[in-house]
Write an enzyme that holds these catalytic residues in place. Structure first.
Site, PDB file in Angstrom:
ATOM      1  N   SER A 181      21.139 -38.304   5.194  1.00  0.00           N
ATOM      2  CA  SER A 181      21.870 -38.252   3.931  1.00  0.00           C
ATOM      3  C   SER A 181      20.967 -38.761   2.819  1.00  0.00           C
ATOM      4  CB  SER A 181      23.118 -39.127   4.030  1.00  0.00           C
ATOM      5  OG  SER A 181      23.727 -39.308   2.758  1.00  0.00           O
ATOM      6  N   TYR A 234      27.448 -47.240   5.659  1.00  0.00           N
ATOM      7  CA  TYR A 234      27.030 -45.846   5.802  1.00  0.00           C
ATOM      8  C   TYR A 234      25.540 -45.704   5.516  1.00  0.00           C
ATOM      9  CZ  TYR A 234      27.147 -40.739   5.157  1.00  0.00           C
ATOM     10  OH  TYR A 234      26.916 -39.391   5.251  1.00  0.00           O
TER      11      TYR A 234
END
Length: 327
Positions: A195, A208
């Site tokens: 990501s 995250y």
């Protein structure tokens, strides 16, 4: 007289011995420069001409998180390319639905498995089942992921652990399960869906970000291992997309959508599959991420913070509601 001659010869031998490493270093330098020039020219050519794509028809492609979202679209794309599909997801209903869609898209061999990738022993058990029933996986796409969307101190310990188990540690277990056969066959492709949050810290995404940084670093380190061990048949692709409109980051927006857009899933999948077929090591989407990562490496922390404030990066998660659960 003899002692003087001996000393002269020994001195000469010492000089020749000292010169050998210098010659080797010079040779290594010229080899490095030659290869670098060739690589730069190759990159310039492929910016103008599309790089040839490899054929993945018949390749056994395993996709985690295939029951919905990005994983489902990746499965449908590889189905159209003639690949053998192995679909993993914790959601049995979603996986079976993807299986039916893949068959409708042209896949002749599709295998659906219910697997909780956060559980190491379950990963190993289902992996053994895949090896028996399907064969050696040649393209592994670690796509499964979860997001809590909470500030760090508001996030329960069990959710933080779950983020790491799914977003990062699952990659360890799938690599352990499938990489040995790839090495034995000198043929395989490891794909890490990381990501943009694996490249820089994001407000409201501490757990995250940590898990995605770990996934990125792990994939890059294994790539380095394969290069160092001359395992040239093993390819790696590390994908770092911005927000993708799959529902996972529902409610999130960017201040400048023309510069930092929320990506449409179909566009993201097309870019990811192209990167795999062209055997790119890194893929950041949108392309502006390459420039922003470069700026991060050269700007002072104060200027970088000001830039993040201006671009609204600190407020991306303000409207987060997450994926809506089905009734």
């Amino acid at each position: 007289m003899w002692d003087a001659a001996t000393a002269w010869l020994m001195t000469g031998e010492g000089v020749s011995q000292n010169m050998a490493p210098d010659l080797n270093s010079t040779k290594d330098l010229f080899v490095f420069l030659g290869k670098s020039v060739f690589s730069v020219l190759e990159d310039m050519v492929f910016t103008l001409i599309p790089k040839p794509q490899k054929n993945v028809a018949g390749e056994i492609v395993l996709i985690t998180g295939a029951g919905s979202g990005l994983g489902r679209l990746l499965a449908l794309k590889f189905a159209s390319l003639g690949s053998v599909l192995v679909l993993w997801d914790i959601n049995k209903e979603g996986t079976e639905e993807t299986c039916e869609m893949a068959q409708a898209a042209g896949a002749t061999r599709v295998y659906a498995y219910t697997c909780d990738c956060s559980q190491r022993e379950e990963v190993y058990r289902v992996a053994d089942q895949v090896k028996r029933e399907v064969g050696d996986v040649s393209i592994l796409i670690n796509n499964a992921g979860i997001v809590t969307g909470k500030n760090f101190l508001d996030c329960p310990d069990e959710l933080i652990e779950k983020s790491f188990d799914v977003n990062f540690k699952a990659h360890l277990w799938t690599y352990k399960a499938f990489l040995p056969a790839m090495i034995a066959n000198d043929h395989g492709h490891l794909v890490c869906i990381s990501s943009s949050a694996g490249l820089t810290g994001v407000n409201g995404l501490a757990d995250y970000c940590a898990s995605k940084f770990a996934a990125f670093g792990f994939a890059e380190a294994v790539f380095a291992e394969t290069v160092a061990q001359k395992q040239m048949g093993i390819k790696t692709t590390i994908v770092c997309p911005l927000l993708i409109n799959t529902g996972m980051f529902e409610g999130c927006t960017t201040k400048f959508p023309s510069l930092l857009p929320v990506l449409e899933p179909e566009y993201a999948v097309r870019k990811i599959v192209d990167a795999i077929l062209q055997e790119k090591v890194y893929l950041y989407i949108p392309r502006v991420l390459y420039f922003l990562v470069f700026l991060k490496s050269i700007l002072s922390s104060k200027i970088a913070t000001l830039l993040c404030e201006y671009l609204g990066i600190f407020n991306v998660m303000d409207g987060f509601v997450g994926k809506k659960k089905k009734d």
